[in-house]
Design a protein around this motif. Sequence first.
Motif, mmCIF file in Angstrom:
data_model
loop_
_atom_site.group_PDB
_atom_site.id
_atom_site.type_symbol
_atom_site.label_atom_id
_atom_site.label_comp_id
_atom_site.label_asym_id
_atom_site.label_seq_id
_atom_site.Cartn_x
_atom_site.Cartn_y
_atom_site.Cartn_z
ATOM 1 N N VAL A 1 0.844 -1.207 0.000
ATOM 2 C CA VAL A 1 0.000 0.000 0.000
ATOM 3 C C VAL A 1 0.876 1.253 0.000
ATOM 4 O O VAL A 1 0.613 2.212 -0.742
ATOM 5 C CB VAL A 1 -0.966 0.014 1.196
ATOM 6 C CG1 VAL A 1 -1.713 1.343 1.266
ATOM 7 C CG2 VAL A 1 -1.958 -1.148 1.100
ATOM 8 N N LEU B 1 1.080 4.184 -2.903
ATOM 9 C CA LEU B 1 1.014 5.624 -2.622
ATOM 10 C C LEU B 1 2.265 6.358 -3.113
ATOM 11 O O LEU B 1 2.399 7.563 -2.901
ATOM 12 C CB LEU B 1 0.826 5.868 -1.117
ATOM 13 C CG LEU B 1 -0.536 5.472 -0.535
ATOM 14 C CD1 LEU B 1 -0.511 5.529 0.992
ATOM 15 C CD2 LEU B 1 -1.638 6.393 -1.075
ATOM 16 N N ILE C 1 -14.584 0.216 -10.599
ATOM 17 C CA ILE C 1 -14.121 1.238 -9.649
ATOM 18 C C ILE C 1 -12.599 1.231 -9.532
ATOM 19 O O ILE C 1 -12.038 1.793 -8.595
ATOM 20 C CB ILE C 1 -14.776 1.095 -8.254
ATOM 21 C CG1 ILE C 1 -14.458 -0.267 -7.607
ATOM 22 C CG2 ILE C 1 -16.292 1.301 -8.346
ATOM 23 C CD1 ILE C 1 -14.848 -0.338 -6.134
ATOM 24 N N GLY D 1 -10.579 -1.336 -9.098
ATOM 25 C CA GLY D 1 -10.092 -2.241 -8.053
ATOM 26 C C GLY D 1 -9.116 -3.302 -8.529
ATOM 27 O O GLY D 1 -8.597 -4.060 -7.721
ATOM 28 N N MET E 1 -4.977 -1.119 -3.894
ATOM 29 C CA MET E 1 -5.031 -0.690 -2.491
ATOM 30 C C MET E 1 -6.484 -0.358 -2.138
ATOM 31 O O MET E 1 -7.254 0.048 -2.996
ATOM 32 C CB MET E 1 -4.101 0.498 -2.230
ATOM 33 C CG MET E 1 -4.486 1.790 -2.933
ATOM 34 S SD MET E 1 -3.417 3.182 -2.403
ATOM 35 C CE MET E 1 -4.339 4.556 -3.126
ATOM 36 N N PRO E 2 -6.864 -0.534 -0.859
ATOM 37 C CA PRO E 2 -8.291 -0.510 -0.526
ATOM 38 C C PRO E 2 -8.878 0.881 -0.303
ATOM 39 O O PRO E 2 -9.772 1.040 0.528
ATOM 40 C CB PRO E 2 -8.349 -1.361 0.742
ATOM 41 C CG PRO E 2 -7.039 -1.158 1.378
ATOM 42 C CD PRO E 2 -6.044 -0.967 0.280
ATOM 43 N N PHE E 3 -8.416 1.881 -1.022
ATOM 44 C CA PHE E 3 -9.046 3.207 -1.003
ATOM 45 C C PHE E 3 -8.535 3.965 -2.226
ATOM 46 O O PHE E 3 -7.557 3.552 -2.851
ATOM 47 C CB PHE E 3 -8.746 3.976 0.289
ATOM 48 C CG PHE E 3 -7.279 4.118 0.609
ATOM 49 C CD1 PHE E 3 -6.552 5.213 0.171
ATOM 50 C CD2 PHE E 3 -6.616 3.146 1.357
ATOM 51 C CE1 PHE E 3 -5.200 5.343 0.468
ATOM 52 C CE2 PHE E 3 -5.257 3.261 1.652
ATOM 53 C CZ PHE E 3 -4.550 4.366 1.203
ATOM 54 N N ALA E 4 -9.237 5.033 -2.568
ATOM 55 C CA ALA E 4 -8.858 5.800 -3.755
ATOM 56 C C ALA E 4 -8.736 7.268 -3.391
ATOM 57 O O ALA E 4 -9.459 7.767 -2.525
ATOM 58 C CB ALA E 4 -9.907 5.621 -4.848
ATOM 59 N N MET E 5 -7.812 7.975 -4.069
ATOM 60 C CA MET E 5 -7.559 9.386 -3.795
ATOM 61 C C MET E 5 -7.678 10.154 -5.105
ATOM 62 O O MET E 5 -6.992 9.844 -6.070
ATOM 63 C CB MET E 5 -6.161 9.542 -3.194
ATOM 64 C CG MET E 5 -5.971 8.676 -1.946
ATOM 65 S SD MET E 5 -4.342 8.879 -1.159
ATOM 66 C CE MET E 5 -4.505 10.549 -0.519
ATOM 67 N N SER E 6 -8.543 11.184 -5.122
ATOM 68 C CA SER E 6 -8.850 11.858 -6.386
ATOM 69 C C SER E 6 -7.654 12.608 -6.968
ATOM 70 O O SER E 6 -7.435 12.600 -8.175
ATOM 71 C CB SER E 6 -10.017 12.820 -6.183
ATOM 72 O OG SER E 6 -9.676 13.805 -5.226
ATOM 73 N N ALA E 7 -6.853 13.266 -6.132
ATOM 74 C CA ALA E 7 -5.779 14.123 -6.652
ATOM 75 C C ALA E 7 -4.461 13.382 -6.812
ATOM 76 O O ALA E 7 -3.587 13.827 -7.548
ATOM 77 C CB ALA E 7 -5.582 15.331 -5.730
ATOM 78 N N THR E 8 -4.321 12.270 -6.119
ATOM 79 C CA THR E 8 -3.046 11.546 -6.111
ATOM 80 C C THR E 8 -3.307 10.060 -6.308
ATOM 81 O O THR E 8 -3.210 9.267 -5.360
ATOM 82 C CB THR E 8 -2.306 11.764 -4.773
ATOM 83 O OG1 THR E 8 -3.230 11.470 -3.703
ATOM 84 C CG2 THR E 8 -1.815 13.174 -4.626
ATOM 85 N N GLN F 1 -8.289 17.103 -0.920
ATOM 86 C CA GLN F 1 -8.800 16.299 -2.032
ATOM 87 C C GLN F 1 -9.935 15.415 -1.531
ATOM 88 O O GLN F 1 -10.229 15.373 -0.339
ATOM 89 C CB GLN F 1 -7.706 15.450 -2.669
ATOM 90 C CG GLN F 1 -7.077 14.390 -1.768
ATOM 91 C CD GLN F 1 -6.020 13.561 -2.522
ATOM 92 O OE1 GLN F 1 -6.314 12.922 -3.521
ATOM 93 N NE2 GLN F 1 -4.784 13.602 -2.044
ATOM 94 N N ARG F 2 -10.570 14.738 -2.491
ATOM 95 C CA ARG F 2 -11.625 13.795 -2.182
ATOM 96 C C ARG F 2 -11.017 12.389 -2.125
ATOM 97 O O ARG F 2 -10.264 12.006 -3.024
ATOM 98 C CB ARG F 2 -12.687 13.838 -3.282
ATOM 99 C CG ARG F 2 -14.001 13.186 -2.951
ATOM 100 C CD ARG F 2 -15.003 13.346 -4.086
ATOM 101 N NE ARG F 2 -14.715 12.429 -5.167
ATOM 102 C CZ ARG F 2 -15.050 11.128 -5.178
ATOM 103 N NH1 ARG F 2 -15.724 10.617 -4.165
ATOM 104 N NH2 ARG F 2 -14.732 10.357 -6.188
ATOM 105 N N GLU G 1 -11.943 8.101 -1.137
ATOM 106 C CA GLU G 1 -13.099 7.237 -0.913
ATOM 107 C C GLU G 1 -12.693 5.788 -0.735
ATOM 108 O O GLU G 1 -11.630 5.356 -1.193
ATOM 109 C CB GLU G 1 -14.113 7.347 -2.055
ATOM 110 C CG GLU G 1 -13.657 6.777 -3.379
ATOM 111 C CD GLU G 1 -14.826 6.614 -4.357
ATOM 112 O OE1 GLU G 1 -15.683 5.750 -4.104
ATOM 113 O OE2 GLU G 1 -14.856 7.339 -5.355
ATOM 114 N N LEU H 1 -14.196 -2.581 -2.048
ATOM 115 C CA LEU H 1 -12.721 -2.532 -2.037
ATOM 116 C C LEU H 1 -12.166 -3.221 -0.799
ATOM 117 O O LEU H 1 -11.127 -3.882 -0.851
ATOM 118 C CB LEU H 1 -12.214 -1.090 -2.077
ATOM 119 C CG LEU H 1 -12.159 -0.402 -3.437
ATOM 120 C CD1 LEU H 1 -11.631 1.020 -3.278
ATOM 121 C CD2 LEU H 1 -11.284 -1.173 -4.430
#
Lengths: 401, 401
Positions: A26, A30, A335, A337, A353-360, B199-200, B202, B207
């Motif tokens: 993870v 990142l 999504i 995944g 990885m078990p989450f998503a980040m819009s800007a990065t 940022q957003r 989720e 997931l």
Amino acid sequence: MVESVLKGIRVLDFSRIFAGPAATQVLGDLGAEIIKIEEPGRGDDARTFGVTETAMEEFGASPSFLALNRNKRSMVLDLKIPSARAVAADMAARCDVLVHNFRPGGMAKFGLDYETLAVANPRLVYCEFSAYGTEGPLSHLGANDVALQAHSGLMSITGESDRPAVRSGTAVIDLHASLGLVSAVLAALFHRERTGKGQRVETSLLLSGAHLMNYFYTEYWLDGTVRQRMGTANHLSVPNQAFPARDGSVIIIAPADDMWRRCAHALAPEKLDRPAFKTAFDRRQHRDELIAALTDVTRTMSCKELVDRLGAVKVNVSKVNDVGEAADDAQLAAIGGVVEQRMGERTLKSVQMPFAMSATPAVADLPPPRHGEHTDEILSEFGYDAAAIEALRAEEALGRA
Amino acid sequence: MVESVLKGIRVLDFSRIFAGPAATQVLGDLGAEIIKIEEPGRGDDARTFGVTETAMEEFGASPSFLALNRNKRSMVLDLKIPSARAVAADMAARCDVLVHNFRPGGMAKFGLDYETLAVANPRLVYCEFSAYGTEGPLSHLGANDVALQAHSGLMSITGESDRPAVRSGTAVIDLHASLGLVSAVLAALFHRERTGKGQRVETSLLLSGAHLMNYFYTEYWLDGTVRQRMGTANHLSVPNQAFPARDGSVIIIAPADDMWRRCAHALAPEKLDRPAFKTAFDRRQHRDELIAALTDVTRTMSCKELVDRLGAVKVNVSKVNDVGEAADDAQLAAIGGVVEQRMGERTLKSVQMPFAMSATPAVADLPPPRHGEHTDEILSEFGYDAAAIEALRAEEALGRA
């Protein structure tokens, strides 16, 4: 260009098998640079865990290793050799994060404990992972996921009420612990960004299991309730379990009174919309009767029909998928995944990885490494010249030729 | 004095039930200020989930609410009332993090979506949690933990091989998702510290479930293997499962050849140290024979004797504890895993966040709040004077009197 969250963060990763590697994967997703240190010989034991012929022939490692080691480079160091320990300490002085899961005291024997390394690198985030923690009466014991499923009480509440306890089919304690490690490292990096100071952080299979069981423990501490296993059902509401369909089974959950009425009307109001089932209390009182009545209805329908009818009226419903159906379900890919990476002639698929980040967004730069694939490259980046690397090799600090 | 990691970070928390509250509890443990926004009336549904008489009488909430809501203050806002939505937007403009688990599109209806709020507060970390994610064919569906245990394939591999699938006894998908949320928020805060930008972020039950199943999916994607349930056992090694003792059962895991020899010699070498069981391959080939032989030995001993004998020779072993034995085990308290807080006359015990930090220990300042306990106090801190609060109350923005 978007910079990754952990761009420029260097992680020296001595961890093996599941929880540690899942955590550093993870961190790599990142954008951190993960340097996986492996023993000579077999390296990370997970490389051969449950290995299949296809996986070994085509990818050189087991499915569980391939699932948890993307975005890493591999370097061999034999920590039994003094010069290898000196290299490890030298690298730790120039890394941001160190992760290990040796037994408590194991790293101190190598001179790689936090107290020693922090002298040269007070900004180091030093992350330890163990079975039962680093102090207390059980800290000397080893254990693995299933042992902690047993110890934590999770196993006792998993299974059918009149049959022996069973394990949760996947390594829930290990994988949950991996996100405990990720959280600990990110919290420590945030703190370091504000104060300039590193620290030691730790987690354990014991803390992971206790966190997964937290509401059962609190209930027990309140009034002594010891919950037992109930198959697919639970004590909170009815219906809330699996029901047979013509071609499989589906989970139906309708805890609220209005949701239950929608469920009854979407399937067979004449059989299900009875006064005896009106309120949540009524349904718990008439549990067996309701389950029998609903079963009579569901067994005449297909899974798809049940999911379509109940999904349309916002009743919680899901088919009981097998592993293949779950992996290939279109929603997971939709999504983001699923990660696809080229490895030679083949494409390796693994879970994001078990989450998503819009800007990065997550990166997927490197496929899982071969054992020791990057030893020379990494040493060279840390300033070791060809002669120095040759000397280390002659001492078998990098494994045997 | 030691400063907490998240000292000064303000979290506006609209989340309900399990995953979101479990996540914001960890952020609170790290020192963030958590403002829990609840609906009028019942508030967070978890307040009454499986509530027991003792819990309701003495603490005013269910065990699961009490387990997941320390270090928070509660404020009531009725988002159906325009002035309440204006208050929420005003507060979001001055908070660092917002967390919610409304269905996709739900917050937009209130004018509280990321795009709207980020105009006034570009530093905001906006954290969404849903069942299946915010896009794709299933994104409109609701679901809960057990539905995703079914959907993810976890249920299909949990249970006995010749019996129906069962659920993992605790809400593993929800609680694992909570640490996905914590990781996402901490990663975004770290990024904001370096760039100034929010940022957003989720995550979803989908997931979370896929991450828990990742090595099964990778194996399936590699060669089509669809694993099945095996009780307490698994396909990786033998012995690796529960065995009956005189007074309960114990998990015994001895995957490596030397560990198996130590196991055999610690228990009954004459019965267990056979050539047929010598290598890991031999043991998998003679699975049934080995399990029968080991069972004959273990059923004559007590759990304590088995744990003592095998623990002493570093074989992985654990008693299959029930919930009470697990909660009260001395090791958990010894590593700081139990939080005790005063609530009126009683002491509430709950499980600590699932990791520890040496320089910035977890805080436990506030016990779980009563519904709306801090509404006026929080409004006042955000600059609303008595007349403004009175006006909001007259409009029923803070619930009915």
